[in-house]
Write an enzyme that holds these catalytic residues in place. Structure first.
Site, short mmCIF file in Angstrom:
data_model
loop_
_atom_site.label_atom_id
_atom_site.label_comp_id
_atom_site.label_asym_id
_atom_site.label_seq_id
_atom_site.Cartn_x
_atom_site.Cartn_y
_atom_site.Cartn_z
N LEU A 17 0.82 -1.21 0.00
CA LEU A 17 0.00 0.00 0.00
C LEU A 17 0.86 1.25 0.00
O LEU A 17 0.52 2.25 -0.64
CB LEU A 17 -0.92 0.00 1.23
CG LEU A 17 -1.86 -1.21 1.38
CD1 LEU A 17 -2.71 -1.05 2.64
CD2 LEU A 17 -2.73 -1.40 0.15
N ASP A 36 11.43 3.36 4.62
CA ASP A 36 11.20 1.92 4.79
C ASP A 36 12.39 1.30 5.49
O ASP A 36 13.53 1.74 5.30
CB ASP A 36 10.99 1.26 3.42
CG ASP A 36 10.22 -0.04 3.51
OD1 ASP A 36 9.07 -0.09 3.02
OD2 ASP A 36 10.75 -1.02 4.06
N VAL A 58 10.27 3.22 11.89
CA VAL A 58 9.32 4.24 12.36
C VAL A 58 9.29 4.36 13.88
O VAL A 58 8.82 5.38 14.40
CB VAL A 58 7.89 3.96 11.85
CG1 VAL A 58 7.82 4.10 10.34
CG2 VAL A 58 7.40 2.57 12.29
N CYS A 84 2.05 4.08 6.39
CA CYS A 84 1.63 2.76 5.92
C CYS A 84 2.45 1.63 6.54
O CYS A 84 2.10 0.46 6.38
CB CYS A 84 1.76 2.66 4.40
SG CYS A 84 0.64 3.73 3.47
N TYR A 159 -2.88 -7.50 16.64
CA TYR A 159 -3.04 -6.68 15.43
C TYR A 159 -4.26 -5.77 15.56
O TYR A 159 -4.19 -4.56 15.26
CB TYR A 159 -3.17 -7.58 14.22
CG TYR A 159 -3.24 -6.86 12.90
CD1 TYR A 159 -2.13 -6.21 12.38
CD2 TYR A 159 -4.42 -6.84 12.16
CE1 TYR A 159 -2.19 -5.54 11.16
CE2 TYR A 159 -4.49 -6.18 10.95
CZ TYR A 159 -3.37 -5.54 10.45
OH TYR A 159 -3.44 -4.88 9.25
N LYS A 163 -4.35 -1.62 15.55
CA LYS A 163 -5.11 -0.86 14.56
C LYS A 163 -6.28 -0.12 15.21
O LYS A 163 -6.66 0.97 14.77
CB LYS A 163 -5.61 -1.79 13.45
CG LYS A 163 -4.48 -2.40 12.63
CD LYS A 163 -3.63 -1.34 11.95
CE LYS A 163 -2.59 -1.94 11.02
NZ LYS A 163 -1.81 -0.91 10.29
N PHE A 192 -6.48 -6.56 0.87
CA PHE A 192 -5.86 -6.02 -0.33
C PHE A 192 -4.77 -6.96 -0.86
O PHE A 192 -4.18 -7.73 -0.11
CB PHE A 192 -5.25 -4.65 -0.04
CG PHE A 192 -6.23 -3.52 -0.21
CD1 PHE A 192 -6.13 -2.63 -1.26
CD2 PHE A 192 -7.29 -3.37 0.69
CE1 PHE A 192 -7.05 -1.61 -1.43
CE2 PHE A 192 -8.20 -2.35 0.54
CZ PHE A 192 -8.08 -1.47 -0.53
#
Length: 253
Positions: A17, A36, A58, A84, A159, A163, A192
């Protein structure tokens, strides 16, 4: 907000994504910094789009500060941050081998939730120094959640928690950063066709797609990128969480 001429950071921009988003923003005229952990992937995408590769984590303040330092000097200053980067480690709270190792839960929370917050707080600081544009705008932050935030499946406790935290941050962050002219929104994608799923047999992909009401297929990362584009360009979208899932509501398993 106008994308052309803006400086942007896309975390997780080396694949999936994030890569689709980085490519679209570059086509629309942004100076894109592809952030990244995989430096090779970041470099590949950055070279393709004429952007800047930034290798980093990150969750690391130093890595993040390096990215923002570069982005602040490009275009008319950092205006766009799209988060992302994330991981999707699965594990049951109590499995056959006993309770989930606490370190596994902490790792998912650290990368997905704390990593997003780290980039958001430093990105807001960077954007707040920008001169105002129309509507007193200085920047926009787009975070990535998941439908698992609402219907986490068995084995997704960590997870879903990570989120869900990103979803919960959208409104208070938007309210707090409004005084600086910085908008905050979240996109919550469904299933996705990311590199992970692309490696599955076509039969398995078709089975997953059949569970989606319409269109009955896996989402295209380009569709995620287009949703991000809408959020960036429409100045009146703020504090919002947008499900992008073809109408699916995940079952327990």
């Amino acid at each position: 907000m106008k994308i052309e001429g803006s400086s942007a950071i896309v975390t997780g921009g080396g694949s999936g994504l994030g890569e689709a988003t980085a490519r679209l923003l570059a086509r629309l005229g942004a100076v894109v910094h592809v952030f990244d952990r995989n430096g090779e992937a970041a470099g590949r995408v950055a070279q393709d789009i004429g952007g800047v590769a930034v290798t980093g984590d990150v969750t690391d303040e130093g890595d993040a500060a390096k990215a923002f330092g570069l982005a602040a000097k490009a275009g008319d200053g950092l205006r766009i941050l799209v988060n992302c980067a994330g991981i999707g480690t699965a594990g049951r709270i109590l499995g056959k081998e006993g309770p989930m190792p606490l370190a596994d839960f902490e790792r998912v929370i650290r990368v997905n939730l704390i990593g997003t917050f780290n980039m958001m707080r430093l990105g807001a600081e960077c954007m707040a120094a920008n001169p105002e544009l129309d509507d007193k705008a200085r920047g926009v932050i787009v975070n990535t959640a998941s439908v698992a935030a609402f219907e986490g499946q068995v084995g997704q406790a960590a997870y879903a928690a990570s989120k869900g935290g990103i979803v919960s941050m959208a409104l208070p962050a938007a309210r707090e950063l409004a005084r600086f002219g910085i908008r905050v929104n979240t996109v919550a994608p469904g299933i996705f066709l990311t590199p992970l799923l692309a490696g599955l047999p076509q039969e398995a992909q078709d089975s997953l797609g059949a569970a989606i009401p319409y269109p009955a297929r896996l989402g295209d990362p380009a569709e995620f990128a287009d949703a991000v584009r809408f959020v960036i360009e429409n100045q009146y979208v703020n504090g919002e969480v947008i499900r992008l899932d073809g109408g699916i509501r995940m079952q327990p398993r």
